[in-house]
Design a protein around this motif. Structure first.
Motif, short mmCIF file in Angstrom:
data_model
loop_
_atom_site.label_atom_id
_atom_site.label_comp_id
_atom_site.label_asym_id
_atom_site.label_seq_id
_atom_site.Cartn_x
_atom_site.Cartn_y
_atom_site.Cartn_z
N HIS A 40 0.80 -1.22 0.00
CA HIS A 40 0.00 0.00 0.00
C HIS A 40 0.84 1.28 0.00
CE1 HIS A 40 -3.05 -2.90 1.42
NE2 HIS A 40 -3.90 -2.09 0.85
N TYR A 41 2.08 1.19 0.47
CA TYR A 41 2.88 2.40 0.62
C TYR A 41 4.22 2.25 -0.10
CZ TYR A 41 -0.50 3.24 4.36
OH TYR A 41 -1.65 3.41 5.07
N THR A 42 4.77 3.37 -0.54
CA THR A 42 6.09 3.38 -1.16
C THR A 42 7.15 3.30 -0.06
OG1 THR A 42 6.31 5.79 -1.10
CG2 THR A 42 5.20 4.82 -3.01
N TYR A 76 -4.03 0.38 7.19
CA TYR A 76 -3.53 -0.87 6.62
C TYR A 76 -2.32 -1.45 7.34
CZ TYR A 76 -6.27 1.01 2.71
OH TYR A 76 -7.26 1.57 1.95
N VAL A 77 -1.85 -0.83 8.44
CA VAL A 77 -0.63 -1.31 9.09
C VAL A 77 -0.93 -1.71 10.53
CG1 VAL A 77 1.70 -0.69 9.82
CG2 VAL A 77 0.84 0.10 7.62
N ASP A 78 -0.42 -2.92 10.91
CA ASP A 78 -0.53 -3.38 12.29
C ASP A 78 0.71 -3.05 13.10
OD1 ASP A 78 -3.05 -4.40 12.71
OD2 ASP A 78 -2.58 -6.37 11.90
N GLY A 79 1.86 -2.99 12.42
CA GLY A 79 3.09 -2.70 13.15
C GLY A 79 4.30 -2.60 12.25
N PHE A 80 5.41 -2.03 12.81
CA PHE A 80 6.69 -1.92 12.12
C PHE A 80 7.76 -2.59 12.97
CE2 PHE A 80 4.43 2.02 10.82
CZ PHE A 80 4.39 1.81 9.45
N THR A 89 23.31 -0.72 7.31
CA THR A 89 22.02 -0.98 6.68
C THR A 89 21.00 -1.47 7.70
OG1 THR A 89 23.15 -1.61 4.64
CG2 THR A 89 20.81 -2.20 4.83
N ILE A 90 19.80 -0.89 7.64
CA ILE A 90 18.70 -1.38 8.48
C ILE A 90 17.53 -1.77 7.58
CG2 ILE A 90 19.33 -0.01 10.51
CD1 ILE A 90 17.13 1.98 9.76
N CYS A 91 16.63 -2.55 8.13
CA CYS A 91 15.46 -3.02 7.37
C CYS A 91 14.21 -2.71 8.17
CB CYS A 91 15.56 -4.52 7.11
SG CYS A 91 14.09 -5.22 6.32
N ILE A 92 13.20 -2.13 7.48
CA ILE A 92 11.89 -1.89 8.09
C ILE A 92 10.92 -2.93 7.53
CG2 ILE A 92 10.01 -0.26 8.45
CD1 ILE A 92 11.96 2.00 7.83
N SER A 93 10.43 -3.82 8.37
CA SER A 93 9.44 -4.82 7.97
C SER A 93 8.07 -4.33 8.40
CB SER A 93 9.75 -6.17 8.63
OG SER A 93 11.01 -6.66 8.22
N VAL A 94 7.16 -4.31 7.44
CA VAL A 94 5.81 -3.80 7.68
C VAL A 94 4.85 -4.97 7.85
CG1 VAL A 94 3.96 -2.33 6.83
CG2 VAL A 94 6.35 -1.80 6.24
N LYS A 95 4.13 -4.95 8.94
CA LYS A 95 3.07 -5.95 9.15
C LYS A 95 1.75 -5.29 8.78
CE LYS A 95 0.89 -9.00 12.53
NZ LYS A 95 0.81 -9.39 13.96
N GLU A 96 1.25 -5.64 7.59
CA GLU A 96 0.03 -5.01 7.10
C GLU A 96 -1.22 -5.76 7.54
OE1 GLU A 96 1.06 -2.50 3.11
OE2 GLU A 96 0.28 -4.51 2.84
N PHE A 112 -12.35 -5.00 4.76
CA PHE A 112 -12.45 -6.05 5.78
C PHE A 112 -11.46 -7.17 5.48
CE2 PHE A 112 -15.58 -6.82 2.45
CZ PHE A 112 -15.41 -8.17 2.13
N ASP A 113 -11.08 -7.93 6.54
CA ASP A 113 -10.14 -9.03 6.38
C ASP A 113 -10.90 -10.33 6.17
OD1 ASP A 113 -11.05 -9.83 8.86
OD2 ASP A 113 -9.22 -9.27 9.93
N ARG A 114 -10.16 -11.46 6.14
CA ARG A 114 -10.77 -12.74 5.82
C ARG A 114 -11.73 -13.22 6.91
NH1 ARG A 114 -7.66 -15.69 3.55
NH2 ARG A 114 -8.74 -17.65 3.90
N ASN A 115 -11.67 -12.60 8.07
CA ASN A 115 -12.60 -12.94 9.15
C ASN A 115 -13.80 -11.99 9.20
OD1 ASN A 115 -11.02 -15.13 10.24
ND2 ASN A 115 -9.61 -13.57 11.06
N GLY A 116 -13.85 -11.07 8.24
CA GLY A 116 -14.95 -10.11 8.21
C GLY A 116 -14.75 -8.95 9.15
N ILE A 117 -13.52 -8.79 9.70
CA ILE A 117 -13.24 -7.69 10.63
C ILE A 117 -13.07 -6.39 9.85
CG2 ILE A 117 -11.69 -6.85 12.43
CD1 ILE A 117 -13.22 -9.37 13.18
N PHE A 118 -13.73 -5.35 10.31
CA PHE A 118 -13.61 -4.02 9.71
C PHE A 118 -12.20 -3.50 9.97
CE2 PHE A 118 -15.18 0.66 10.22
CZ PHE A 118 -14.52 0.99 9.05
N VAL A 119 -11.41 -3.42 8.89
CA VAL A 119 -10.00 -3.06 9.01
C VAL A 119 -9.78 -1.57 8.85
CG1 VAL A 119 -7.74 -3.32 7.91
CG2 VAL A 119 -9.19 -5.32 8.26
#
Length: 387
Positions: A40-42, A76-80, A89-96, A112-119
């Protein structure tokens, strides 16, 4: 130890610490940042979201400071999670948040996600997420399961979304009707999938057929996996019937007549359309000379009004070339620039006003070649008149 000595030692230690810090920040200076796990993001957008402070330039401290799950303000993001790949060098991993579909609710798109949760809710539609039309909800609450009408429609939506994402064949939108039959809209092509049965096999066939019917308009019937029922019902665009493409000329029994209202298959096509010349001649009310006598080709109507010469294809083409309007019938002047002449010497004894209407106050007597005894149109009346 004297105070002076202590001060010197403290100064040496301070200089040493400062030097160590300089070496530490220089040696572990971040020169490169990798971003993983987002659709979703650059990369630049993710960096600006995560690396907010001076410690972001150090590959050792950045992972300790900037890894976070506090993303309530980021859609759209749960965490970084920030990790060190090497000293520079560092790495940013996105948990969408994994969205499988969206629906329209009031003036927003609800994801909504696969469980029908309003995201997430947004004013804008993400075209990479399947859009479902016909899924109705009673209410929505953030981070809670949507109150969807229909027991199985959510499972169908999740199954379809999984298939679309796997094959990169996301439709413009997916339509559920009142009985939850499924239609997929791909531009001008509608794919009728029918009920939630054999969806995987149906979609495999759809994926194989769609490239063959691109550019066409119609309905692909895929309600069953039976080969006999997988037909494409193409919608033909109606062509305006003109005098040039009219295919009539047959009577209702299929016999050619040349001017009938049926084609060779017995289909009613209507009478042959009129050309621009046909229309012009039909609307032209001339055919009389200036004396009111019918000639069939004159420039005046039976009331003595000037109407111009009888239209021809050449006059229509000339008028169209001059004005750019093919519907214009002429400028009201004679095509050869000459007026009708009753005496034959180029002069006219006929009087008309500025609009071409006959002036009844004018004395319609003729000159040396005629005398009294003619009416206003030049017809003989028998009142002691000689030729």
């Amino acid at each position: 130890m004297s105070k002076k000595t202590k001060k010197i030692m403290a100064g040496v230690i301070g200089v040493g610490i400062l030097a160590a810090l300089i070496v530490f920040f220089s040696y572990y200076k971040v020169d490169s940042v990798e971003v993983r796990g987002t659709d979703h993001y650059t990369d630049e957008e993710v960096k600006s979201m995560v690396l907010r402070g001076p410690l972001a330039s150090n590959s050792v401290l950045a992972p300790l400071v900037y890894s976070t799950t506090n993303t309530d303000d980021i859609a759209y993001v749960d965490g970084f999670k920030v990790t060190q790949l090497n000293r520079n060098t560092i790495c940013i991993s996105v948990k969408e948040k994994k969205t499988v579909g969206c629906i329209r609710y009031l003036d927003s798109y609800v994801y909504f996600d696969r469980n029908g949760i309003f995201v997430e809710g947004s004013q804008n539609r993400d075209v990479t997420v399947p859009y479902f039309d016909g899924i109705q909800v009673n209410s929505i609450v953030m981070d809670e399961k949507l109150d969807i009408k229909g027991d199985t429609v959510l499972n169908t939506a999740v199954a379809l979304s999984t298939i679309f994402q796997k094959n990169d064949m996301i439709p413009d939108h997916i339509q559920f009707d009142n009985s939850y039959s499924i239609s997929l809209i791909y531009g001008d092509i509608t794919v009728n999938l029918g009920k939630d049965e054999d969806l995987e096999e149906k979609m495999n066939r759809v994926i194989a057929i769609l490239p063959k019917i691109q550019g066409k308009k119609g309905i692909l019937h895929m309600e069953s996996v039976s080969t006999d029922s997988n037909t494409f019902e193409e919608e033909k665009e109606e062509t305006e019937i003109t005098a040039e493409n009219w295919n009539g000329g047959y009577d209702e029994d299929g016999n050619y007549t040349g001017d009938g209202e049926y084609d060779e298959d017995g289909n009613y096509v209507g009478p042959k359309p009129k050309t621009a010349l046909d229309e012009a001649i039909e609307n032209w009310n001339g055919g009389y000379d200036e004396e009111g006598d019918y000639t069939g080709a004159g420039e005046y109507d039976e009331s003595g009004n000037y109407v111009g010469p009888k239209p021809t294809q050449e006059s229509l083409d000339a008028a169209a070339a001059e004005s750019g309007d093919s519907s214009e019938e002429g400028d009201g002047s004679s095509s050869d620039g000459q007026s009708s002449d009753s005496s034959g010497d180029g002069s006219s004894d006929y009087s008309a006003d500025e609009n071409g209407s006959y002036d009844s106050s004018y004395d319609s007597s003729y000159d040396t070649e005629s005398s009294d005894g003619y009416d206003e149109y030049g017809n003989y009346t028998g009142d002691d008149t000689s030729y």
